[in-house]
Design a protein around this motif. Structure first.
Motif, PDB file in Angstrom:
ATOM      1  N   LEU A 164       0.880  -1.373  -0.132  1.00 50.99           N
ATOM      2  CA  LEU A 164      -0.104  -0.037  -0.130  1.00 50.99           C
ATOM      3  C   LEU A 164       0.969   1.290  -0.016  1.00 50.99           C
ATOM      4  O   LEU A 164       0.734   2.171  -0.958  1.00 50.99           O
ATOM      5  N   TYR A 165       1.690   1.389   0.864  1.00 51.00           N
ATOM      6  CA  TYR A 165       2.655   2.643   1.163  1.00 51.00           C
ATOM      7  C   TYR A 165       3.544   2.712  -0.201  1.00 51.00           C
ATOM      8  O   TYR A 165       3.844   3.642  -0.988  1.00 51.00           O
ATOM      9  N   PHE A 166       3.951   1.514  -0.729  1.00 51.38           N
ATOM     10  CA  PHE A 166       4.953   1.575  -2.091  1.00 51.38           C
ATOM     11  C   PHE A 166       3.987   2.091  -3.161  1.00 51.38           C
ATOM     12  O   PHE A 166       4.322   3.095  -3.961  1.00 51.38           O
ATOM     13  N   ARG A 167       2.765   1.655  -3.390  1.00 56.28           N
ATOM     14  CA  ARG A 167       2.005   1.931  -4.493  1.00 56.28           C
ATOM     15  C   ARG A 167       1.626   3.450  -4.283  1.00 56.28           C
ATOM     16  O   ARG A 167       1.561   3.967  -5.644  1.00 56.28           O
ATOM     17  N   LEU A 168       1.169   3.725  -3.219  1.00 49.54           N
ATOM     18  CA  LEU A 168       1.039   5.224  -3.209  1.00 49.54           C
ATOM     19  C   LEU A 168       2.030   6.127  -3.106  1.00 49.54           C
ATOM     20  O   LEU A 168       2.006   7.077  -4.031  1.00 49.54           O
ATOM     21  N   LEU A 175       3.292  10.998 -10.862  1.00 52.05           N
ATOM     22  CA  LEU A 175       2.628  12.159 -11.144  1.00 52.05           C
ATOM     23  C   LEU A 175       3.736  13.125 -11.140  1.00 52.05           C
ATOM     24  O   LEU A 175       3.601  14.179 -11.966  1.00 52.05           O
ATOM     25  N   ILE A 176       4.619  13.211 -10.471  1.00 50.57           N
ATOM     26  CA  ILE A 176       5.634  14.417 -10.172  1.00 50.57           C
ATOM     27  C   ILE A 176       6.636  14.259 -11.356  1.00 50.57           C
ATOM     28  O   ILE A 176       6.582  15.401 -12.109  1.00 50.57           O
ATOM     29  N   ALA A 177       6.848  12.863 -11.912  1.00 46.59           N
ATOM     30  CA  ALA A 177       7.582  12.913 -13.182  1.00 46.59           C
ATOM     31  C   ALA A 177       6.981  13.330 -14.327  1.00 46.59           C
ATOM     32  O   ALA A 177       7.378  14.167 -15.196  1.00 46.59           O
ATOM     33  N   ASN A 178       5.690  12.915 -14.459  1.00 42.09           N
ATOM     34  CA  ASN A 178       4.806  13.309 -15.454  1.00 42.09           C
ATOM     35  C   ASN A 178       4.437  14.895 -15.469  1.00 42.09           C
ATOM     36  O   ASN A 178       4.287  15.544 -16.541  1.00 42.09           O
ATOM     37  N   LEU A 188       2.347   8.987  -6.436  1.00 44.96           N
ATOM     38  CA  LEU A 188       2.936  10.175  -6.308  1.00 44.96           C
ATOM     39  C   LEU A 188       3.990  10.594  -7.182  1.00 44.96           C
ATOM     40  O   LEU A 188       4.401  11.453  -8.050  1.00 44.96           O
ATOM     41  N   TRP A 189       5.161   9.539  -7.290  1.00 44.27           N
ATOM     42  CA  TRP A 189       6.403   9.834  -8.014  1.00 44.27           C
ATOM     43  C   TRP A 189       6.022   9.768  -9.492  1.00 44.27           C
ATOM     44  O   TRP A 189       6.529  10.595 -10.403  1.00 44.27           O
TER      45      TRP A 189
END
Length: 176
Positions: A11-15, A22-25, A19-20
């Motif tokens: 769960l933590y990794f997928r979240l 979205l930031i990269a995009n 986020l990563w």
């Protein structure tokens, strides 16, 4: 790692992965960069392959690079052979050689000749004109972009595991 910790880690990794991505995009979008697929295909492959994450990372990076190199080789060969063999055989002979290398020789060098290379060959050929006129950009984007993007993904695993284990420890303390 017990099942509860594993579920929390995922769960933590997928979240954090969400986020990563979205930031990269957002960064690529602000830069108006058109070739983000070079980065994200490697990430898809990283998480769909089996085995140890470090082995997968190596296979993805090397396989993708080999796929792009084979694409360049195929395009040069097609350009050279088409005037001699005609359009059909000038295309099919180099394609057959490249596919033979990726498919038939795969068992002998799976870290180098793999589905990642095949994916990059296929995607780079979707727009041959863009690829052939921007070869250094494509290689640079793949090498730098995928190493950074996938490297951050791999690095995110550590803190996510620690957070999951700490959450489990705190939950156990509350029940005692």
């Amino acid at each position: 790692m017990n099942e509860t910790v594993q579920k929390r880690f995922l769960l933590y990794f997928r979240l954090s992965l969400l986020l990563w991505i979205l930031i990269a995009n957002a960064i690529l979008n602000v830069m108006n960069f058109q070739y983000g697929w070079l980065i994200f295909i490697s990430n898809i492959m990283l998480f769909t392959m089996e085995g140890d994450i470090k082995d997968r990372l190596i296979s993805v990076e090397v396989g993708g690079f080999v796929g792009l190199v084979l694409t360049v080789a195929a395009l040069f060969a097609i350009s050279a052979l088409t005037p001699v063999l005609g359009s059909l055989f000038g295309f099919l002979v180099p394609l057959a050689v490249v596919l033979f290398i990726l498919i038939v020789l795969h068992p002998y060098a799976p870290k180098v000749l793999n589905n990642v290379g095949f994916a990059y060959l296929t995607c780079a050929c979707i727009d041959v004109t863009a690829f052939s006129s921007n070869i250094p950009l494509f290689f640079g984007t793949f090498i730098v972009g995928s190493l950074i993007f996938n490297g951050v993904c791999v690095l995110l695993m550590g803190p996510c595991k620690k957070l999951a284990m700490r959450s489990e420890t705190q939950a156990e303390k509350k029940t005692v």
